[in-house]
Design an enzyme around this catalytic site. Structure first.
Site, PDB file in Angstrom:
ATOM      1  N   GLY A 123       4.033  21.398 -17.325  1.00  0.00           N
ATOM      2  CA  GLY A 123       4.294  22.826 -17.381  1.00  0.00           C
ATOM      3  C   GLY A 123       5.585  23.065 -18.147  1.00  0.00           C
ATOM      4  N   ASP A 124       6.123  24.280 -18.048  1.00  0.00           N
ATOM      5  CA  ASP A 124       7.323  24.633 -18.800  1.00  0.00           C
ATOM      6  C   ASP A 124       8.568  23.893 -18.320  1.00  0.00           C
ATOM      7  OD1 ASP A 124       6.124  26.526 -20.546  1.00  0.00           O
ATOM      8  OD2 ASP A 124       6.090  27.986 -18.913  1.00  0.00           O
TER       9      ASP A 124
END
Length: 542
Positions: free
Chosen positions: A172-173
């Site tokens: 993810g980020d």
């Protein structure tokens, strides 16, 4: 033969045909019909097998092997042709290699993979969707699995960058943010931050929260509408509302209620900008093709403590739900539904103030004020929940060189329901928080919600997936170049403060919040955000 193109007769499927490589990088031949392959967009690489040349490509779906099963119409396909002489084969290989090398594609990548994030599917995604494409493109890579929080940051701080053409995060980020912070804390940060960064979606972060809020909002909206309608006796309106809400809930469930919302705001923003789906294979292709885009980086400053943000900062409703719902972790994913319902029905507002330097065209927002950053640079040593630095940082990026005192500052006073700052349009795969945000325009998009009735807030939350929430009369949406947040207490309980969240990192927990005794990077106090335009570099679809 022409120096800029190659045209020769080769054997394809037992038939001799003429194949041409044009100066602008197109392979053309006739195989029952005119066939054209664009090297820049469709060709990953090629391999020599005895007398044959195998062109490895990704094309619009016809017959072939899907890239990861669901790629928005793309398939992997090999095209094989056999030159009629060794000299012809040598020349074809030379011209193909020269053109592919001229595209500036990466040849060596350092890849972080988070095997524990989300549904723990990153390893499978890498093996099924990412690795085959990298191998087809002849890209060498070093794979590093993260084992703990801040692992990627620590590795990025000491990595020998001369060995690589880019750093990729299969996650993810959160891993991307760690890498950016690690690069900017290096002694050679000015060169390090130029390293192109790529993101391949495989994580699980707060956009799932937003989908839950929207789901709950539709149902609560229905309940409130039903009560109001019965009281007014407007049964036709009740029937219409029932159809609307039932259809919306079905749509949410059909899109994968339990599967939705990995925190892939950055890669979603990149791929959506060219109309491509947020898939691992599409993200991998963007990295292979080697196009690059600059990215603004925000420096969040409090005293001598800095945090570098590339996505967002949240204070208020969303940060509260995301962090405080952890106390109900025993409920599984239902905890977010449960706590979102609590927070919306028992809505909090926070006292406080935001000050900002507006972008051109937004000068009418707020009231004029003067910059006063003195208190931002002073540590609150009496706060036990704030980590204290051992000593001032001797090297690393210190933030943009800008004279804030000479800028035109404006201010808006609370109370606030929510304060969001966004650097890119999407906060997650299902949350277009800031539809007008740009990657490198030198501005952050500020979304403010102050006094908002609950029913209107519920309606507003259902529009997060398409950016429609910014049209609400209760939302102020503007662009800013610099920003100061002065968070305060809850309006209904002066003993309770809030939570400040940036890029998935809890920057500060105020008094009375969940786990408020835990150490945080900053104090729940005044902080400043400045932006450095185009400081970082991303692999981009175009």
């Amino acid at each position: 033969m022409d120096q800029e193109k190659l045209s020769d007769r080769v054997l394809i499927n037992g038939t001799v045909v003429r194949v041409t490589l044009t100066a602008d990088g197109k392979l053309q031949w006739t195989e029952g019909f005119q066939r054209t392959l664009t090297l820049e967009k469709e060709v990953l690489g090629f391999a020599v097998d005895s007398n044959k040349i195998k062109i490895r490509a990704v094309i619009e779906k016809e017959n072939g092997i899907c890239c990861g099963g669901s790629t928005g119409g793309l398939v992997r396909k090999d095209f094989v042709f056999e030159p009629l002489s060794q000299e012809s084969q040598r020349l074809w290989c030379q011209k193909l290699r020269e053109y592919l090398d001229s595209l500036g594609r990466p040849k060596r990548l350092f890849i972080f993979m988070n095997p524990f994030g989300g549904k723990k599917t990153a390893s499978k995604i890498f093996l099924d969707n990412v690795k085959p494409l990298l191998e087809d493109a002849d890209i060498q890579f070093t794979l590093e699995e993260t084992t703990r929080q801040l692992y990627a940051k620590d590795v990025a701080k000491r990595l020998d960058l001369s060995k690589y053409d880019g750093i990729v995060c299969v996650s993810g980020d959160g891993i991307l943010v760690e890498v950016v912070n690690g690069l900017l804390e290096r002694e050679d940060w000015s060169a390090a931050i130029k390293m192109p960064l790529g993101v391949i979606p495989a994580g699980f972060f707060p956009s799932y929260l937003i989908l839950c809020i929207k789901f709950m909002a539709m149902n609560i909206f229905y309940i409130l509408a039903m009560v109001t309608t019965i009281a007014r006796g407007n049964w036709k309106f009740l029937l219409w509302t029932d159809i609307l809400v039932t259809s919306s809930n079905t749509l949410i469930c059909d899109q994968g209620f339990m599967d939705a919302g990995t925190g892939n705001g950055m890669v979603k923003s990149l791929l959506d900008s060219v109309g491509e789906p947020c898939k691992a294979s599409n993200a991998t292709l963007a990295i292979i093709r080697g196009h690059k885009h600059s990215l603004d980086v925000a420096t969040i400053l409090q005293g001598e403590t800095r945090f570098y943000s590339v996505l967002m900062l949240a204070w208020g409703l969303v940060a509260d739900i995301d962090i405080e719902s952890e106390k109900y972790r025993w409920m599984g994913s239902a905890r977010i539904d449960f706590y979102a319902l609590q927070r919306i029905l028992r809505l909090r507002q926070y006292n406080g103030r935001v000050s900002f330097v507006p972008a051109p065209g937004f000068e009418d927002y707020g009231e004029p004020t003067r910059y006063n950053g003195k208190s931002i640079n002073e540590k609150d040593v009496s706060n036990p929940s704030q980590e204290q630095p051992i000593k001032a940082r001797q090297y690393g990026y210190q933030g943009p060189a800008v004279s804030l005192e000479n800028l035109g500052w404006r201010t808006i006073n609370g109370p606030f329901v929510s304060v969001w700052l966004h650097n890119v349009p999407w906060g997650g795969e299902d949350t277009m928080a800031a539809p007008d945000a740009k990657f490198s325009d030198g501005y952050l998009d500020l979304i403010l919600i102050r006094d908002c009735p609950k029913l209107d807030l519920l309606k507003l939350m259902t529009q997060l997936s398409n950016g429609g929430h910014i049209k609400s009369n209760y939302v102020q949406y503007l662009k800013v170049k610099a920003f100061i947040l002065e968070p305060g207490t809850c309006t209904h309980d002066p003993t309770r403060e809030g939570i400040i969240d940036s890029d998935g990192e809890v920057l500060a927990r105020g008094k009375g919040t969940y786990l408020c005794d835990q150490k945080t990077l900053m104090a729940y106090d005044k902080l400043q955000i400045t932006l450095d335009q185009g400081l970082a570099t991303l692999f981009s679809p175009v």
